[in-house]
Design an enzyme around this catalytic site. Structure first.
Site, PDB file in Angstrom:
ATOM      1  N   HIS A 129       0.619  -1.668   0.019  1.00 20.96           N
ATOM      2  CA  HIS A 129      -0.596  -0.250  -0.320  1.00 20.96           C
ATOM      3  C   HIS A 129       0.552   1.317  -0.285  1.00 20.96           C
ATOM      4  O   HIS A 129       2.509   1.399  -0.072  1.00 20.96           O
ATOM      5  CB  HIS A 129      -0.830  -0.224   1.320  1.00 20.96           C
ATOM      6  CG  HIS A 129      -1.687   1.034   1.694  1.00 20.96           C
ATOM      7  ND1 HIS A 129      -1.812   2.291   1.848  1.00 20.96           N
ATOM      8  CD2 HIS A 129      -3.357   1.628   1.445  1.00 20.96           C
ATOM      9  CE1 HIS A 129      -3.044   2.587   1.508  1.00 20.96           C
ATOM     10  NE2 HIS A 129      -4.117   2.049   1.487  1.00 20.96           N
ATOM     11  N   ASP A 206       2.987  -4.826   7.552  1.00 20.42           N
ATOM     12  CA  ASP A 206       1.510  -3.494   7.514  1.00 20.42           C
ATOM     13  C   ASP A 206       0.612  -5.133   7.973  1.00 20.42           C
ATOM     14  O   ASP A 206       0.549  -5.800   7.473  1.00 20.42           O
ATOM     15  CB  ASP A 206       1.990  -2.951   6.556  1.00 20.42           C
ATOM     16  CG  ASP A 206       0.456  -2.698   5.346  1.00 20.42           C
ATOM     17  OD1 ASP A 206      -0.845  -2.332   6.768  1.00 20.42           O
ATOM     18  OD2 ASP A 206       0.628  -1.686   4.925  1.00 20.42           O
ATOM     19  N   GLN A 209      -4.148  -5.079   6.397  1.00 20.61           N
ATOM     20  CA  GLN A 209      -6.056  -5.764   6.434  1.00 20.61           C
ATOM     21  C   GLN A 209      -5.686  -6.874   7.352  1.00 20.61           C
ATOM     22  O   GLN A 209      -6.812  -8.015   7.107  1.00 20.61           O
ATOM     23  CB  GLN A 209      -5.731  -6.420   4.931  1.00 20.61           C
ATOM     24  CG  GLN A 209      -5.555  -5.161   3.857  1.00 20.61           C
ATOM     25  CD  GLN A 209      -7.209  -4.090   3.646  1.00 20.61           C
ATOM     26  OE1 GLN A 209      -8.130  -5.512   3.544  1.00 20.61           O
ATOM     27  NE2 GLN A 209      -6.908  -3.911   3.894  1.00 20.61           N
ATOM     28  N   LYS A 232     -10.513  -0.926  10.303  1.00 18.09           N
ATOM     29  CA  LYS A 232     -10.689  -1.988   9.656  1.00 18.09           C
ATOM     30  C   LYS A 232     -10.639  -3.366  10.796  1.00 18.09           C
ATOM     31  O   LYS A 232     -10.382  -4.577  10.957  1.00 18.09           O
ATOM     32  CB  LYS A 232      -9.419  -2.000   8.847  1.00 18.09           C
ATOM     33  CG  LYS A 232      -8.738  -0.319   7.670  1.00 18.09           C
ATOM     34  CD  LYS A 232      -7.233  -1.355   6.947  1.00 18.09           C
ATOM     35  CE  LYS A 232      -6.935  -0.252   6.049  1.00 18.09           C
ATOM     36  NZ  LYS A 232      -8.095  -0.159   4.729  1.00 18.09           N
ATOM     37  N   CYS A 370      -4.450   2.037  -3.778  1.00 17.11           N
ATOM     38  CA  CYS A 370      -3.748   2.765  -3.145  1.00 17.11           C
ATOM     39  C   CYS A 370      -2.533   2.144  -3.652  1.00 17.11           C
ATOM     40  O   CYS A 370      -1.474   1.849  -2.381  1.00 17.11           O
ATOM     41  CB  CYS A 370      -4.010   2.680  -1.334  1.00 17.11           C
ATOM     42  SG  CYS A 370      -4.654   4.457  -1.542  1.00 17.11           S
TER      43      CYS A 370
HETATM   44  N1  PMP Z   1      -1.853  -0.406   4.398  1.00 19.69           N
HETATM   45  C1  PMP Z   1      -2.713  -1.691   3.785  1.00 19.69           C
HETATM   46  C2  PMP Z   1      -2.667  -3.128   3.648  1.00 19.69           C
HETATM   47  C3  PMP Z   1      -4.434  -1.177   3.793  1.00 19.69           C
HETATM   48  O1  PMP Z   1      -4.764  -1.894   3.110  1.00 19.69           O
HETATM   49  C4  PMP Z   1      -4.581   0.335   4.334  1.00 19.69           C
HETATM   50  C5  PMP Z   1      -5.336   1.107   4.348  1.00 19.69           C
HETATM   51  N2  PMP Z   1      -6.314   0.717   2.459  1.00 19.69           N
HETATM   52  C6  PMP Z   1      -3.196   1.263   5.224  1.00 19.69           C
HETATM   53  C7  PMP Z   1      -1.893   0.763   5.049  1.00 19.69           C
HETATM   54  C8  PMP Z   1      -3.202   2.397   5.220  1.00 19.69           C
HETATM   55  O2  PMP Z   1      -4.576   2.526   6.494  1.00 19.69           O
HETATM   56  P1  PMP Z   1      -5.398   3.569   6.901  1.00 19.69           P
HETATM   57  O3  PMP Z   1      -5.548   4.666   6.049  1.00 19.69           O
HETATM   58  O4  PMP Z   1      -5.910   3.005   7.866  1.00 19.69           O
HETATM   59  O5  PMP Z   1      -3.858   5.028   7.380  1.00 19.69           O
END
Ligand code: PMP
Length: 412
Positions: A129, A206, A209, A232, A370
């Protein structure tokens, strides 16, 4: 005890716990397949948010009055809940942030500033991401360090051998997603960590998910950092968690300066609070953290294996049904994946499909999710992503496939 012997709720009961799942969109019953972006909140979490804000709210950590003291106690109790959720060895290893993005940035600044030198190398992957790319890029720019990205194969998997051969004596960090938000791939993080550890490489996972799909044990994983977001995990927005090994957090300098992260301040010099307070400057999202506690309590009220079983049934069924659509290609076909389906359909644009699905009550996400480098790698502008959770059903998949089939025929 076998799963079938455990008397626990079924999906129809779970659905009743989430008020939004009973709602309609464009006059059609909502089919919420956008859990990868944000999961929904159970009624107990919504109730907790309302109750706390209307009856118990006060700022934490600095008041002598009753409301502040009890809010502080509740807030700190959630830190312990998070500790137990991910099996950290101490609640001091749990830092509250605003989200996964902020957690990763905290490490990139605080750990990165002191541990990355010119010519050092950081390894990420093409499936990260943007939140797990850009902070490292910025760090590399500041320090004159090198960012390397491991490739992803046709079915959306990483290659351990490529990782091994990318390691040099200058490799200092591996920043890896536990589960890909676009492909759904569950990465073999344990193996990556073993290799990293034997090469003295620090590991950040990270977990944005993974946190809602898997049981996480940071001690068993032996990662150094684990980052995730409450929104999440069936909790509120504006709350994130950074797990860090205490021995590492203790050596890291503070990141943001301000109230709450200090021991003593004089105009000449400031001394800092202990871990984790030294990373928590300013007033945090108090209500959000406390409501996250309600979400965790809810998740703990039944066996995680039941959620995982429901999700693997949805994965199997969804894959079979999607393949019935002619010209549909799934991106992310690893055997080890969650029930997230990224796909494109020949002769149609993802945006048009997304809009037509929405008109039929189906919430999916379209775009690059993203993960632009991953889209570039697959040479596609974006995909349609249906990301399911334990409260989704096979009947919803049927509705989705019917609506998708209708949309595709209309566009072709
Ligand atoms: N890493 C991953 C794998 C994600 O799916 C996301 C959110 N789509 C993020 C980071 C970023 O999370 P946040 O917007 O809650 O900071």
């Amino acid at each position: 005890m076998a799963i079938k012997d455990i008397k626990e709720p079924s999906v129809s009961q779970w659905r009743k716990d989430f008020p939004i799942l009973q709602s309609s969109v464009h006059g059609k019953p909502l089919v919420y397949f956008d859990n990868g972006a944000s999961t929904q909140k159970p009624a107990c979490t919504i109730k907790k948010l309302k109750e706390f804000d209307s009856q118990s709210y006060a700022n934490i950590h600095r008041g002598v009055h009753e409301l502040s003291a009890s809010a502080t106690e509740e807030y700190e109790e959630v830190r312990k809940q998070v500790q137990h959720l991910i099996h950290a060895s101490s609640e001091k290893e749990i830092v509250f942030t605003r989200g996964t993005t902020e957690s990763i940035n905290l490490v990139a600044y605080s750990w990165g500033e002191t541990n990355i030198k010119q010519g050092d190398e950081i390894i990420i992957t093409l499936m990260e991401h943007h939140s797990n790319i850009v902070p490292w890029q910025m760090l590399c720019e500041r320090k004159g360090a090198v960012l390397k990205a491991l490739s992803v194969n046709e079915i959306g998997e990483l290659d351990l051998d490529e990782f091994k051969s990318s390691i040099t004596p200058r490799t200092k960090l591996l920043a890896l997603t536990h589960i890909s938000n676009t492909l759904g791939t569950i990465n073999p993080v344990q193996k990556f960590i073993e290799i990293a550890k034997s090469n003295h490489i620090t590991v950040l996972l990270d977990g944005a998910q993974a946190i809602s799909h898997k049981e996480i044990d940071v001690q068993e994983l032996d990662c150094d950092f684990y980052a995730f977001s409450a929104h999440k995990l069936f909790g509120p927005t504006g709350v994130g968690i950074l797990y860090g090994k205490k021995s590492i957090l203790d050596l890291m300098p503070p990141w943001h300066g301000g109230g709450d992260m200090i021991k003593n301040v004089s105009i000449e010099k400031t001394t800092y609070a202990e871990t984790p307070s030294k990373f928590e400057a300013g007033t945090p999202n108090i209500s959000g953290v406390i409501a996250l506690g309600a979400s965790i309590k809810y998740l703990n009220s039944f066996n995680i294996q039941l959620r995982m079983k429901q999700e693997s049934d949805l994965l199997e069924y969804g894959t079979i049904r999607l393949k019935e659509i002619k010209g549909l290609k799934i991106y992310g076909e690893s055997k080890h994946k969650i029930c997230t389906f990224s796909f494109l359909v020949d002769g149609t644009h993802p945006y048009d499909i997304g809009v037509l699905l929405d008109k039929q009550g189906i919430a999916v996400r379209i775009g690059n999710h993203c993960t632009e480098p991953l889209m570039t790698h697959y040479n596609v502008p974006g995909t349609i992503r249906a990301s399911l959770s334990f409260y989704n059903t096979k009947e919803e998949i049927d509705q989705f496939i019917k609506a998708l089939d209708f949309s595709v025929n209309m566009l072709r």
